[in-house]
Design an enzyme around this catalytic site. Structure first.
Site, PDB file in Angstrom:
ATOM      1  N   LYS A 103       0.693  -1.253  -0.183  1.00 38.41           N
ATOM      2  CA  LYS A 103       0.062  -0.104   0.021  1.00 38.41           C
ATOM      3  C   LYS A 103       0.758   1.101   0.035  1.00 38.41           C
ATOM      4  O   LYS A 103       0.457   2.356   0.443  1.00 38.41           O
ATOM      5  CB  LYS A 103      -1.109   0.091   0.958  1.00 38.41           C
ATOM      6  CG  LYS A 103      -1.757  -1.314   1.290  1.00 38.41           C
ATOM      7  CD  LYS A 103      -2.540  -1.628   0.021  1.00 38.41           C
ATOM      8  CE  LYS A 103      -3.368  -0.842  -0.398  1.00 38.41           C
ATOM      9  NZ  LYS A 103      -3.941  -1.510  -1.919  1.00 38.41           N
ATOM     10  N   HIS A 135       6.734  -7.476  -2.636  1.00 35.79           N
ATOM     11  CA  HIS A 135       6.664  -6.731  -0.943  1.00 35.79           C
ATOM     12  C   HIS A 135       7.264  -7.145  -0.231  1.00 35.79           C
ATOM     13  O   HIS A 135       7.659  -7.006   1.075  1.00 35.79           O
ATOM     14  CB  HIS A 135       5.067  -6.837  -0.569  1.00 35.79           C
ATOM     15  CG  HIS A 135       4.002  -6.138  -1.359  1.00 35.79           C
ATOM     16  ND1 HIS A 135       4.198  -4.811  -1.816  1.00 35.79           N
ATOM     17  CD2 HIS A 135       2.716  -6.542  -1.569  1.00 35.79           C
ATOM     18  CE1 HIS A 135       2.999  -4.498  -2.413  1.00 35.79           C
ATOM     19  NE2 HIS A 135       2.319  -5.624  -2.132  1.00 35.79           N
ATOM     20  N   SER A 173      -4.231   3.111   4.634  1.00 32.97           N
ATOM     21  CA  SER A 173      -4.450   2.392   3.296  1.00 32.97           C
ATOM     22  C   SER A 173      -4.429   0.883   3.229  1.00 32.97           C
ATOM     23  O   SER A 173      -5.432   0.244   2.856  1.00 32.97           O
ATOM     24  CB  SER A 173      -3.348   2.587   2.434  1.00 32.97           C
ATOM     25  OG  SER A 173      -3.672   2.156   1.042  1.00 32.97           O
TER      26      SER A 173
HETATM   27  P1  A3P Z   1      -4.987   4.996  -0.448  1.00 33.98           P
HETATM   28  O1  A3P Z   1      -5.536   3.658   0.166  1.00 33.98           O
HETATM   29  O2  A3P Z   1      -4.545   5.753   0.578  1.00 33.98           O
HETATM   30  O3  A3P Z   1      -5.984   5.644  -1.440  1.00 33.98           O
HETATM   31  P2  A3P Z   1      -0.429  -0.010  -3.577  1.00 33.98           P
HETATM   32  O4  A3P Z   1      -0.602  -0.030  -5.286  1.00 33.98           O
HETATM   33  O5  A3P Z   1       1.100  -0.227  -2.925  1.00 33.98           O
HETATM   34  O6  A3P Z   1      -1.448  -1.212  -3.148  1.00 33.98           O
HETATM   35  O7  A3P Z   1      -0.951   0.974  -2.849  1.00 33.98           O
HETATM   36  C1  A3P Z   1      -2.332   1.713  -2.947  1.00 33.98           C
HETATM   37  C2  A3P Z   1      -2.206   2.856  -2.865  1.00 33.98           C
HETATM   38  O8  A3P Z   1      -1.812   3.649  -3.815  1.00 33.98           O
HETATM   39  C3  A3P Z   1      -3.797   3.350  -2.440  1.00 33.98           C
HETATM   40  O9  A3P Z   1      -3.902   4.492  -1.465  1.00 33.98           O
HETATM   41  C4  A3P Z   1      -4.155   3.883  -3.780  1.00 33.98           C
HETATM   42  O10 A3P Z   1      -5.199   4.806  -3.854  1.00 33.98           O
HETATM   43  C5  A3P Z   1      -2.826   4.676  -4.069  1.00 33.98           C
HETATM   44  N1  A3P Z   1      -2.529   4.792  -5.426  1.00 33.98           N
HETATM   45  C6  A3P Z   1      -2.744   4.286  -6.652  1.00 33.98           C
HETATM   46  N2  A3P Z   1      -2.426   4.977  -7.783  1.00 33.98           N
HETATM   47  C7  A3P Z   1      -2.339   6.267  -7.322  1.00 33.98           C
HETATM   48  C8  A3P Z   1      -2.066   7.402  -8.140  1.00 33.98           C
HETATM   49  N3  A3P Z   1      -2.043   7.361  -9.529  1.00 33.98           N
HETATM   50  N4  A3P Z   1      -1.669   8.479  -7.494  1.00 33.98           N
HETATM   51  C9  A3P Z   1      -2.118   8.464  -5.961  1.00 33.98           C
HETATM   52  N5  A3P Z   1      -2.167   7.358  -5.440  1.00 33.98           N
HETATM   53  C10 A3P Z   1      -2.247   6.407  -5.834  1.00 33.98           C
END
Ligand code: A3P
Length: 312
Positions: free
Chosen positions: A64, A125, A155
């Site tokens: 996340k 991860h 998140s």
């Molecule tokens: P939130 O839950 O705070 O919205 P991962 O890809 O490591 O699983 O992380 C997911 C997190 O990155 C989520 O955060 C998601 O909304 C955010 N995320 C994904 N794409 C994004 C983007 N283009 N810009 C900003 N945040 C992004």
């Protein structure tokens, strides 16, 4: 194995056929002290022996921290801004998740990597210490993305509510303590960000921050381009910036995990592209949770040069 036309199995179709309950909230077991989901533990030997290729690019994160965002940016850069090409398949097929394993017939991350053409974009991860040795022997490039602990915890909490493979998150209050104690899947955020930080000069590692990506996405896209030895025009950088914005990725079925059926991730409980902000933790932490968190944080991060921003 059926293929999706992108040279990879039709993952979502296979997942849809899996009986309800197959994925139900796997228990965690330690591997070298790091809690991992049971199916990953079961295939640990294969993961440890994974043979990296010298042109593999590893994207490493604590869960996340902005993995999917970085995967999309890198795929865009590798395809020189051609968004038709980046739309060829969903993220988890274009950039397989190395250590993920599920009960058969679902292909594991390594199954997918073995049929992915080079140069491969590999997601992990794993904490630094658990990364298969072949990545270092092959001198692979690595991009690590770190996110501030509080937003990362929020998140992850919402993700664990909707991702039926992960252990039940319990209440937010319980979750904060589990996060601080390193009891979540992939272990301690502290060990993760510090382990990779301390390793960054030993290998070809670009260490980036989610907060910097939010503050100035084009600046961070250019850093990644330089790291990958790609010289793209400003028009292409702008195109990549637009394509990888939160709003575009939220609408993009090849980036928003909507191809994974709800028996695995139930986005009606919390969307994968949830908020994408810095500072959402302020809407979640109570004063007392914040105090406990800050005390523990001070102890765990003491003496390190690694610092984070909690608002921008
Ligand atoms: P939130 O839950 O705070 O919205 P991962 O890809 O490591 O699983 O992380 C997911 C997190 O990155 C989520 O955060 C998601 O909304 C955010 N995320 C994904 N794409 C994004 C983007 N283009 N810009 C900003 N945040 C992004």
């Amino acid at each position: 194995m059926e293929t999706s036309g992108a040279g990879s199995p039709d993952y979502s179709e296979i997942l849809q056929q899996v009986p309800e309950g197959t994925f139900y909230r796997f228990q965690l077991f330690p591997v070298h002290g790091v809690p991992l989901m049971k199916p990953i533990v079961n295939c640990w030997e294969r993961i440890e022996k994974f043979q990296a290729q010298s042109d593999d690019l590893l994207i490493a994160t604590y869960p996340k921290a902005g993995t999917t965002w970085m995967q999309e940016i890198v795929d865009c850069i590798m395809n020189e801004g051609d968004v038709e090409k980046t739309g060829r398949a969903p993220t988890h097929v274009r950039s397989p998740f190395m250590e993920i394993c599920s009960p058969p017939p679902v292909p594991s991350g390594i199954d997918l990597l073995e049929i992915t053409p080079s140069p491969r974009l590999v997601k992990t991860h794993l904490p630094y210490e658990l990364v298969p040795e072949s990545f270092w022997r092959q001198k692979c490039k690595v991009i690590y993305v770190a996110r501030n602990a509080k937003d990362n915890a929020v998140s992850y909490y919402h993700f664990d509510r909707m991702n039926k493979t992960q252990p039940d998150p319990g209440t937010w209050d319980e979750y904060v303590l589990k996060f601080l104690k390193g009891k979540l899947a992939w272990g301690s955020w502290f060990s993760h960000v510090l382990g990779w930080w301390n390793a960054r000069d030993k290998h070809d590692i670009l260490y980036l921050f989610y907060e910097d990506m939010k503050e100035d996405p084009k600046r961070e896209i250019r850093k990644v381009m330089t790291f990958l030895g790609k010289d793209l025009s400003e028009d292409v950088v702008e195109k990549i910036h637009q394509h990888t914005s939160f709003t575009s990725m939220k609408e993009n079925p090849m980036a928003n995990y909507s191809t994974i059926p709800s028996n695995v991730i139930d986005q009606s409980l919390s969307p994968f592209m949830r908020k994408g902000e810095v500072g959402d933790w302020m809407n979640h932490f109570t004063e007392s949770q914040n105090k406990i968190f800050d005390e523990e944080y001070r102890k765990k991060m003491e003496g390190s040069t690694l610092t984070f921003r909690y608002k921008i």
